[in-house]
Write a protein that holds these residues in place. Structure first.
Motif, short mmCIF file in Angstrom:
data_model
loop_
_atom_site.label_atom_id
_atom_site.label_comp_id
_atom_site.label_asym_id
_atom_site.label_seq_id
_atom_site.Cartn_x
_atom_site.Cartn_y
_atom_site.Cartn_z
N ILE A 51 0.86 -1.19 0.00
CA ILE A 51 0.00 0.00 0.00
C ILE A 51 0.89 1.23 0.00
CG2 ILE A 51 -1.59 1.38 1.41
CD1 ILE A 51 -3.00 -1.15 2.20
N ARG A 52 0.57 2.16 -0.91
CA ARG A 52 1.34 3.40 -1.04
C ARG A 52 0.47 4.61 -0.72
NH1 ARG A 52 3.46 3.16 -6.92
NH2 ARG A 52 1.41 2.26 -7.26
N ILE A 53 1.11 5.77 -0.67
CA ILE A 53 0.43 6.99 -0.23
C ILE A 53 -0.75 7.34 -1.14
CG2 ILE A 53 1.93 8.58 -1.49
CD1 ILE A 53 1.90 10.35 1.04
N GLN A 54 -0.64 7.02 -2.45
CA GLN A 54 -1.71 7.36 -3.38
C GLN A 54 -2.96 6.50 -3.20
OE1 GLN A 54 1.47 6.36 -4.17
NE2 GLN A 54 1.54 5.67 -6.29
N SER A 81 4.03 -4.66 8.34
CA SER A 81 2.92 -5.31 7.65
C SER A 81 1.59 -4.70 8.06
CB SER A 81 2.91 -6.81 7.97
OG SER A 81 2.67 -7.01 9.35
N PHE A 82 0.57 -4.96 7.25
CA PHE A 82 -0.81 -4.59 7.58
C PHE A 82 -1.68 -5.82 7.39
CE2 PHE A 82 -0.61 -3.74 2.96
CZ PHE A 82 -1.69 -4.49 2.53
N LYS A 83 -2.87 -5.76 7.94
CA LYS A 83 -3.89 -6.76 7.66
C LYS A 83 -5.21 -6.03 7.48
CE LYS A 83 -4.89 -7.96 12.51
NZ LYS A 83 -4.89 -9.05 13.51
N SER A 84 -6.18 -6.70 6.87
CA SER A 84 -7.46 -6.05 6.59
C SER A 84 -8.07 -5.55 7.90
CB SER A 84 -8.42 -7.02 5.90
OG SER A 84 -8.63 -8.16 6.69
N GLY A 85 -8.62 -4.35 7.84
CA GLY A 85 -9.22 -3.74 9.02
C GLY A 85 -8.29 -2.78 9.74
N ASP A 86 -6.98 -2.82 9.44
CA ASP A 86 -6.05 -1.85 10.03
C ASP A 86 -6.36 -0.45 9.51
OD1 ASP A 86 -4.71 -3.77 11.46
OD2 ASP A 86 -3.01 -3.92 10.08
N VAL A 102 -7.86 -0.59 5.74
CA VAL A 102 -7.46 -1.55 4.70
C VAL A 102 -8.68 -2.39 4.37
CG1 VAL A 102 -5.99 -3.51 4.14
CG2 VAL A 102 -5.08 -1.65 5.56
N PRO A 103 -9.08 -2.48 3.10
CA PRO A 103 -10.28 -3.26 2.76
C PRO A 103 -10.08 -4.76 2.98
CG PRO A 103 -9.16 -2.50 0.77
CD PRO A 103 -8.47 -1.84 1.93
N LYS A 104 -11.20 -5.48 3.08
CA LYS A 104 -11.17 -6.91 3.37
C LYS A 104 -10.42 -7.72 2.32
CE LYS A 104 -15.45 -7.16 6.08
NZ LYS A 104 -16.82 -7.73 6.16
N LYS A 105 -10.44 -7.26 1.07
CA LYS A 105 -9.82 -8.05 -0.01
C LYS A 105 -8.32 -8.19 0.17
CE LYS A 105 -9.11 -6.29 -4.13
NZ LYS A 105 -9.29 -5.68 -5.46
N TYR A 106 -7.69 -7.28 0.93
CA TYR A 106 -6.25 -7.36 1.17
C TYR A 106 -6.01 -7.89 2.59
CZ TYR A 106 -5.96 -4.64 -3.09
OH TYR A 106 -6.08 -4.22 -4.40
N GLU A 107 -5.88 -9.20 2.69
CA GLU A 107 -5.76 -9.83 4.00
C GLU A 107 -4.48 -9.42 4.72
OE1 GLU A 107 -6.19 -14.02 3.67
OE2 GLU A 107 -8.20 -13.92 2.78
N THR A 108 -3.41 -9.26 3.96
CA THR A 108 -2.15 -8.84 4.56
C THR A 108 -1.28 -8.18 3.49
OG1 THR A 108 -0.25 -9.56 5.89
CG2 THR A 108 -0.95 -11.01 4.12
N LEU A 115 3.83 5.97 5.23
CA LEU A 115 2.55 5.64 5.85
C LEU A 115 2.75 5.15 7.27
CD1 LEU A 115 0.84 3.70 2.91
CD2 LEU A 115 0.50 6.09 3.55
N ILE A 116 1.67 5.20 8.03
CA ILE A 116 1.63 4.68 9.40
C ILE A 116 0.48 3.68 9.47
CG2 ILE A 116 1.15 5.25 11.82
CD1 ILE A 116 2.44 8.00 11.26
N ARG A 117 0.75 2.55 10.12
CA ARG A 117 -0.31 1.56 10.32
C ARG A 117 -0.71 1.53 11.80
NH1 ARG A 117 0.80 -2.63 13.51
NH2 ARG A 117 2.28 -3.71 12.15
N ALA A 118 -2.00 1.67 12.07
CA ALA A 118 -2.52 1.59 13.44
C ALA A 118 -3.44 0.38 13.53
CB ALA A 118 -3.25 2.87 13.81
N ARG A 119 -3.13 -0.50 14.47
CA ARG A 119 -3.93 -1.72 14.66
C ARG A 119 -4.51 -1.72 16.07
NH1 ARG A 119 -0.64 -6.66 13.09
NH2 ARG A 119 -1.16 -5.83 11.02
N ILE A 120 -5.82 -1.55 16.17
CA ILE A 120 -6.46 -1.48 17.48
C ILE A 120 -6.38 -2.84 18.15
CG2 ILE A 120 -8.65 -1.07 18.66
CD1 ILE A 120 -9.25 1.02 16.49
#
Length: 596
Positions: A51-54, A81-86, A102-108, A115-120
């Motif tokens: 995933i990129r800034i655009q 890394s990211f996962k869907s829902g982040d 992150v949409p569901k179609k991209y599981e990881t 970018l910054i990833r926040a995972r609750i």
């Protein structure tokens, strides 16, 4: 924690740094890898998505132009890394702080450096409540306050972790999210209708142009006025070009005599360049072009131009805060010249390239980049202006044809299609001056041209007004969206329920869970085999590489080094000793060894 007394909000709410809402903020609020650890050259057509800034907009993921890396590379960059829902947040750009799920179609997948990833990681914070707040004016103001840089605005990860968030009781969080989504749904329906009308106006604009340049718009006018054939007009234009060139040659000869008489001290006056002639359009090409009225004619664009040129390549050194305008592609991306944000150049007297001086009646066209083929007509007198190397300047022999050409090149079926068919290059499209000259043009009499222009401009004026109304509606919709979010995170969107557990108690439970979590993490570290622990503490990158006679995979060096639990420190040390390290690419992998 901090309680902001300047902001009024319900007594059951609490203000707190973002990181205090996470059990493990160092691992659940992270940014992308150091730039050199994820290069564009490592992207591939399939594998693990990047995933990129655009791809990030406010509350919306833009699912376009997704790149991929190998599983090995993704494993090496697993901390990022990211996962869907982040939640993904931009930390670079204008503006910073745009956030979406992150949409569901991209599981990881992997995020890039900007970018910054926040995972609750706890049940006491609703993810949508946080996302909407990140995109509200309350957080936008904080992002703006701490953003650094003007050409490439950015914000530090540490600052984002300390941004102050308004925390509501968990039940109120749910009520707020539900009401926001209800209101946003209504707004979205309105926006969809506005955008549909916007796209229909674009279709209508193109339909008008097609109707005009296939001769149907003025069909009745031709029957009543019997205009001269285009062939006769073309003959007069060519004669005008010849006479103009002959006059320039006479003037040049006079200048040369003066130069000789004055001792040839300065450069010899340059001889005028003879206009280029192109062969007529072949029958094979004519058979492929759209049909036109009997007294019209297909010609080359070159037949109507005295010359075409682009700007000088080295004028950036003349950039200044005032002086002559320097027109770039961004100044004509709407098929109109918008000079307000143009650059300035302060040119020495003897500078070459003044053939690119822009004058009334000229046409400008972008010849590189995403907006290639956009065209502007200089209808009125203009202050001293020059075009950049990415913009072509067309000088018509007779400027009476200029408004006709301006409309012609905007047609997706006629001029626009002709030009786009001549563009080459994938990454950065380019249109050569030679291409522009050879482009087919449909020509009719000046009188019919003026009739076409008058009819189209009256219709375009109506379309322009409708488009402005739609754009105003879209802007009001966005302002209303922000107004809803502002009320929501000031506690004014939904009613408070005195039975709700206050946010202060919610926060205490988060703190208790965080303490328990950290204690468990310590226990797990103690359970690790002693020899593994000893190696991870003792071996630097350089020491790990000394243990092997062969180059090692970068991810293996990381795992065997003392930084195996902190890849950011691994990157830092790798950067510090980069002169001692030799890196070799093996497919998408990096092999490291000590430089000899």
């Amino acid at each position: 924690m901090s309680q902001n007394t300047e902001t009024e909000f319900p007594s059951s709410w609490f203000q707190v740094p973002l990181s205090d809402l996470f059990l493990d903020p160092k691992n659940n609020i992270v940014d992308g890898p150091f730039g050199s650890n994820l290069k564009a050259s490592e992207y591939q057509d399939e594998g693990i998505p990047v995933i990129r800034i655009q791809n990030i907009d406010r509350n919306r993921f833009i699912d376009k132009n997704i790149n991929y890396v190998s599983e090995e590379k993704a494993d090496f960059l697993s901390r990022h890394s990211f996962k869907s829902g982040d939640i993904i947040i931009t930390k670079l750009g204008d503006p910073v702080g745009k956030a979406c799920f992150v949409p569901k179609k991209y599981e990881t997948g992997i995020i890039v450096a900007d970018l910054i990833r926040a995972r609750i990681d706890n049940k006491h914070l609703n993810d949508k409540f946080l996302l909407y707040q990140l995109n509200s004016s309350y957080l936008i103001k904080q992002f703006d306050k701490f953003t650094k840089g003007t050409t490439r605005p950015r914000i530090k990860l540490s600052i984002v972790r300390d941004l102050i968030v308004n925390l509501a009781p968990i039940k109120e969080q749910l009520r707020i999210v539900e009401f926001i989504e209800e209101l946003f749904s209504e707004l979205d329906n309105g926006v969809d209708n506005l955008k549909l009308a916007q796209s229909q106006l674009k279709v209508y604009r193109q339909a008008l142009l097609k109707y005009a340049f296939e001769g149907k718009l003025t069909e009745q006018w031709r029957k009543e006025n019997n205009p001269e054939p285009a062939e006769k007009l073309l003959e007069r234009i060519k004669e005008e070009r010849h006479q103009r060139y002959e006059q320039e040659v006479k003037e040049w000869k006079v200048e040369v005599k003066v130069w000789e008489r004055e001792g040839k001290q300065e450069k010899k006056p340059r001889k005028p360049i003879k206009p280029v002639d192109f062969p007529s359009i072949s029958k094979e090409i004519l058979d492929q072009l759209p049909s036109i009225p009997r007294n019209w004619k297909w010609i080359r664009n070159n037949d109507l131009l005295y010359y075409v040129t682009s700007g000088s390549r080295d004028w950036k050194k003349y950039y200044a805060n005032s002086g002559a305008y320097f027109i770039r592609t961004q100044d004509i991306k709407t098929n109109k010249l918008k000079i307000e944000n143009a650059a300035f150049v302060n040119l020495p007297e003897n500078v070459e390239g003044k053939r690119s001086l822009v004058q009334k009646g000229d046409l400008l066209m972008t010849i590189t980049g995403a907006n290639v083929g956009k065209v502007a007509y200089i209808k009125d007198d203009i202050m001293e202006s020059y075009v950049s190397q990415s913009v072509a300047l067309m000088k018509p022999i007779n400027t009476r044809v200029s408004p006709f050409l301006h409309l012609y090149f905007q047609s997706d079926v006629y001029g626009g299609k002709m030009i786009s068919g001549l563009v080459y290059g994938i990454g950065r499209p380019v249109l050569s001056l030679e291409n522009m000259r050879e482009s087919p043009i449909t020509l009719c009499s000046f009188e019919e041209q003026e009739e076409i222009i008058s009819s189209i401009e009256s219709q375009f004026s109506i379309i322009d007004n409708l488009e402005k109304t739609i754009e105003s509606g879209l802007q009001k919709s966005e302002a209303l969206r922000q107004s809803i979010l502002k009320k929501a995170f000031e506690g004014k969107l939904v009613l408070q329920d005195p039975k709700d557990e206050p946010a202060s108690k919610l926060l205490k439970r988060i703190q208790a869970e965080k303490k328990k979590y950290l204690e468990e993490q310590k226990k797990q570290k103690k359970r690790k085999p002693k020899n593994t622990k000893k190696m991870s503490k003792e071996l630097s990158i350089e020491e790990v590489l000394k243990t092997s006679d062969k180059p090692m995979l970068a991810k293996d060096v990381w795992q065997k080094s003392k930084h195996r639990d902190n890849i950011e420190d691994f990157y830092k040390e790798l950067k510090d000793i980069q002169l001692k390290i030799k890196e070799v690419k093996k497919g998408t992998e990096s092999l490291l060894s000590l430089a000899k």
